[in-house]
Design a protein around this motif. Structure first.
Motif, PDB file in Angstrom:
ATOM      1  N   THR A   1       0.835  -1.208   0.000  1.00 15.83           N
ATOM      2  CA  THR A   1       0.000   0.000   0.000  1.00 15.83           C
ATOM      3  C   THR A   1       0.864   1.250   0.000  1.00 15.83           C
ATOM      4  O   THR A   1       0.487   2.286  -0.532  1.00 15.83           O
ATOM      5  CB  THR A   1      -0.954   0.050   1.215  1.00 15.83           C
ATOM      6  N   GLU A   2       2.052   1.141   0.624  1.00 11.82           N
ATOM      7  CA  GLU A   2       2.939   2.311   0.699  1.00 11.82           C
ATOM      8  C   GLU A   2       4.376   1.886   0.496  1.00 11.82           C
ATOM      9  O   GLU A   2       4.724   0.719   0.658  1.00 11.82           O
ATOM     10  CB  GLU A   2       2.833   2.964   2.090  1.00 11.82           C
ATOM     11  N   LEU A   3       5.190   2.856   0.170  1.00 10.60           N
ATOM     12  CA  LEU A   3       6.581   2.596  -0.154  1.00 10.60           C
ATOM     13  C   LEU A   3       7.444   3.653   0.531  1.00 10.60           C
ATOM     14  O   LEU A   3       7.140   4.848   0.458  1.00 10.60           O
ATOM     15  CB  LEU A   3       6.721   2.735  -1.676  1.00 10.60           C
ATOM     16  N   ALA A   4       8.519   3.223   1.206  1.00 11.97           N
ATOM     17  CA  ALA A   4       9.461   4.196   1.772  1.00 11.97           C
ATOM     18  C   ALA A   4      10.471   4.542   0.679  1.00 11.97           C
ATOM     19  O   ALA A   4      11.151   3.665   0.142  1.00 11.97           O
ATOM     20  CB  ALA A   4      10.175   3.596   2.973  1.00 11.97           C
ATOM     21  N   VAL A   5      10.541   5.815   0.321  1.00 11.99           N
ATOM     22  CA  VAL A   5      11.396   6.274  -0.781  1.00 11.99           C
ATOM     23  C   VAL A   5      12.304   7.382  -0.239  1.00 11.99           C
ATOM     24  O   VAL A   5      11.803   8.349   0.333  1.00 11.99           O
ATOM     25  CB  VAL A   5      10.526   6.827  -1.945  1.00 11.99           C
ATOM     26  N   PRO A   6      13.635   7.271  -0.400  1.00 13.58           N
ATOM     27  CA  PRO A   6      14.548   8.261   0.183  1.00 13.58           C
ATOM     28  C   PRO A   6      14.234   9.711  -0.188  1.00 13.58           C
ATOM     29  O   PRO A   6      14.411  10.615   0.627  1.00 13.58           O
ATOM     30  CB  PRO A   6      15.920   7.848  -0.363  1.00 13.58           C
ATOM     31  N   SER A   7      13.743   9.953  -1.417  1.00 14.86           N
ATOM     32  CA  SER A   7      13.535  11.344  -1.842  1.00 14.86           C
ATOM     33  C   SER A   7      12.212  11.938  -1.329  1.00 14.86           C
ATOM     34  O   SER A   7      11.903  13.090  -1.599  1.00 14.86           O
ATOM     35  CB  SER A   7      13.625  11.465  -3.366  1.00 14.86           C
TER      36      SER A   7
ATOM     37  N   VAL B   1      22.543  13.333  -1.365  1.00 11.37           N
ATOM     38  CA  VAL B   1      23.820  13.363  -0.642  1.00 11.37           C
ATOM     39  C   VAL B   1      23.776  12.334   0.487  1.00 11.37           C
ATOM     40  O   VAL B   1      24.710  11.582   0.713  1.00 11.37           O
ATOM     41  CB  VAL B   1      24.078  14.779  -0.063  1.00 11.37           C
ATOM     42  N   SER B   2      22.614  12.279   1.185  1.00 11.36           N
ATOM     43  CA  SER B   2      22.557  11.483   2.419  1.00 11.36           C
ATOM     44  C   SER B   2      22.233  10.009   2.191  1.00 11.36           C
ATOM     45  O   SER B   2      22.581   9.163   3.007  1.00 11.36           O
ATOM     46  CB  SER B   2      21.523  12.085   3.364  1.00 11.36           C
ATOM     47  N   ASP B   3      21.548   9.669   1.086  1.00  9.36           N
ATOM     48  CA  ASP B   3      21.171   8.271   0.902  1.00  9.36           C
ATOM     49  C   ASP B   3      22.244   7.519   0.119  1.00  9.36           C
ATOM     50  O   ASP B   3      22.612   7.934  -0.981  1.00  9.36           O
ATOM     51  CB  ASP B   3      19.830   8.171   0.163  1.00  9.36           C
TER      52      ASP B   3
ATOM     53  N   ILE C   1      25.280   9.838  -7.531  1.00  9.08           N
ATOM     54  CA  ILE C   1      24.712  10.517  -8.704  1.00  9.08           C
ATOM     55  C   ILE C   1      24.922  12.023  -8.586  1.00  9.08           C
ATOM     56  O   ILE C   1      24.600  12.632  -7.566  1.00  9.08           O
ATOM     57  CB  ILE C   1      23.218  10.161  -8.833  1.00  9.08           C
ATOM     58  N   THR C   2      25.486  12.630  -9.623  1.00  7.46           N
ATOM     59  CA  THR C   2      25.709  14.085  -9.607  1.00  7.46           C
ATOM     60  C   THR C   2      24.448  14.780 -10.087  1.00  7.46           C
ATOM     61  O   THR C   2      23.969  14.531 -11.202  1.00  7.46           O
ATOM     62  CB  THR C   2      26.892  14.455 -10.533  1.00  7.46           C
TER      63      THR C   2
END
Length: 456
Positions: free
Chosen positions: A168-174, A227-229, A235-236
């Motif tokens: 139902t949900e997804l944890a996504v870094p952004s 930067v943090s993940d 990735i630049t």
């Protein structure tokens, strides 16, 4: 002075093409060491790209080459058709770039390719010329992070499109909040798109840098995640937006003049503008529901309707038009709210002009944009977050007049928190492009990177 030659390959869709061409102008206006050649791929039998390329200010820093047209395989789905079109164009791209490099004295040393987010397969051609590939991403940083995360969980955890739908949900870094899977684009959860999406995500991950049409002040959490993940840190990222086409020439001067004249006599921030993009059409029942909502709300309105207007009983307080000069309307002080499909270009325009959005996404990544605007940034009000019309298909549900009316009244709330946030972000969106702003700084870094390629 030796110029650095940059080859641009935009996607043929108008919303992608327009922001790519604006970005090309931004680069050459900022630094005269750059020379840009735009290679135009056309969808077979269309002329709409011509309108935009013809309006470009051709100079000795910018030129456009129309690649020969290729035919598409019959009856293929959009993903396969796009893949086939790009594959067929690779020899033409190679030829065009070879011609440029042989006349090197004229245009400078080939430094980089800048390819649209859907054209990452052109990295193969850039490699043959031993130059880096930068991707121009025409959506949000949060959506870029989501795309890369979906690739990671597919590769690392073997989560395919079918399994995604079971969550139902997804944890996504952004994203700071959990993302509901109902807000994912249909191309992510439909089996028929899987091979196209995997190739596309892979292309993003293999790029030498990703230029995004967004800005750090708007999406600070998403930008920080790069930067943090650990999954994103390699990735630049160059958030250099908002890149907008504010001088858009109108198709119909008379109608446009008429609309603006009508707006001139309306009170400030009193009119709601309803517009759902070039592909946003509804069936008759849904159109009637929108009409009831507008009539019941009693608010002033401009409604850009892609079908013949209904018998207009509200002509005194509103206008139903076929086509609307969106930028001119959003810039007008009488506009107080925007009922929008949440396409990224429209979102950036409304933020730039300080107009709050009531979200009604339709397809592509618009549901994710709506979720980000309402739940992450708290800068929009909700009519719908997961309304979705798959390519050529039926909508997943019907939106009733009372829900639409509530959204319209809410977006016009003069003292609401949403309006305050949008006004503040409007100022940020203007400052960020000026010297000292974050987008100005990122653009400088990007130009240094490109120019340094010619001295290597």
């Amino acid at each position: 002075m030796k110029k650095a030659q940059v080859v641009f390959i935009p996607f043929p869709g108008v919303s992608h093409l327009v922001s790519t061409l604006e970005f090309a102008k931004l680069l050459i206006n900022r630094d005269n060491r750059l020379h840009i050649t735009v290679l135009i791929i056309k969808f077979p039998h269309t002329t709409e790209t011509d309108i935009y390329t013809k309006s470009l200010p051709f100079s000795n820093s910018l030129n456009v080459i129309n690649l020969p047209e290729c035919s598409l395989p019959p009856n293929s789905n959009p993903g396969s058709a796009m893949t086939a079109l790009l594959e067929a164009q690779k020899p033409n791209v190679k030829q065009a770039v070879s011609n440029l490099t042989t006349g090197e004295g004229q245009h400078g040393h080939l430094a980089a390719f800048v390819v649209d987010m859907f054209c990452t397969t052109m990295t193969d051609v850039a490699k043959e010329f031993s130059v880096p590939t930068l991707v121009f991403f025409t959506s949000s940083v949060a959506f870029l992070g989501l795309s890369l995360h979906l690739h990671t969980i597919r590769e690392r955890d073997n989560v395919d499109s079918t399994q995604l739908l079971q969550l139902t949900e997804l944890a996504v870094p952004s994203f700071a909040n959990l993302v509901p899977t109902k807000s994912l684009p249909s191309s992510v959860v439909l089996k028929k798109w899987e091979s196209f999406m995997m190739a596309y995500w892979n292309g993003l991950k293999n790029a030498d840098g990703i230029i995004v049409n967004s800005f750090e002040e708007l999406e600070s959490h998403a930008v920080d995640s790069f930067v943090s993940d650990p999954g994103l840190a390699g990735i630049t990222l160059y958030p250099v937006g908002p890149i907008l086409n504010l001088e858009h020439k109108t198709k119909d001067m008379d109608e446009s003049h008429d609309i603006i004249k009508w707006l001139d006599v309306q009170p400030p921030s009193s009119v709601v503008f309803l517009c759902f993009g070039s592909k946003g059409t509804f069936d008759e029942d849904q159109i009637k529901e929108i009409a009831f909502a507008i009539e019941n709300s009693g608010v002033r309105f401009i409604w850009s309707l892609r079908k013949p207007p209904l018998k207009d009983r509200t002509v005194e307080i509103g206008r139903v038009v076929g086509w609307a000069p969106q930028v001119q309307i959003l810039a007008h002080p009488a506009i107080g709210g925007f009922v929008s499909h949440c396409g990224w270009n429209s979102t950036l325009e409304s933020i730039y002009f300080g107009v709050p959005i009531a979200t009604w996404p339709i397809f592509a990544e618009q549901q994710i944009n709506a979720f980000e605007l309402v739940c992450e940034l708290k800068m929009s009000v909700e009519i719908a977050l997961d309304y979705n019309v798959d390519f050529g298909g039926e909508p997943n549900y019907f939106i009733t007049a009372d829900k639409i009316e509530k959204g319209i009244k809410s977006v016009l709330d003069k003292d609401g928190e949403v309006r305050k946030k949008v006004k503040m972000m409007s100022e940020n969106s203007r400052k960020t492009l000026l010297e000292g702003g974050s987008s100005y700084t990122y653009l400088g870094r990007l130009i240094d990177y490109i120019v340094n390629q010619t001295s290597n």
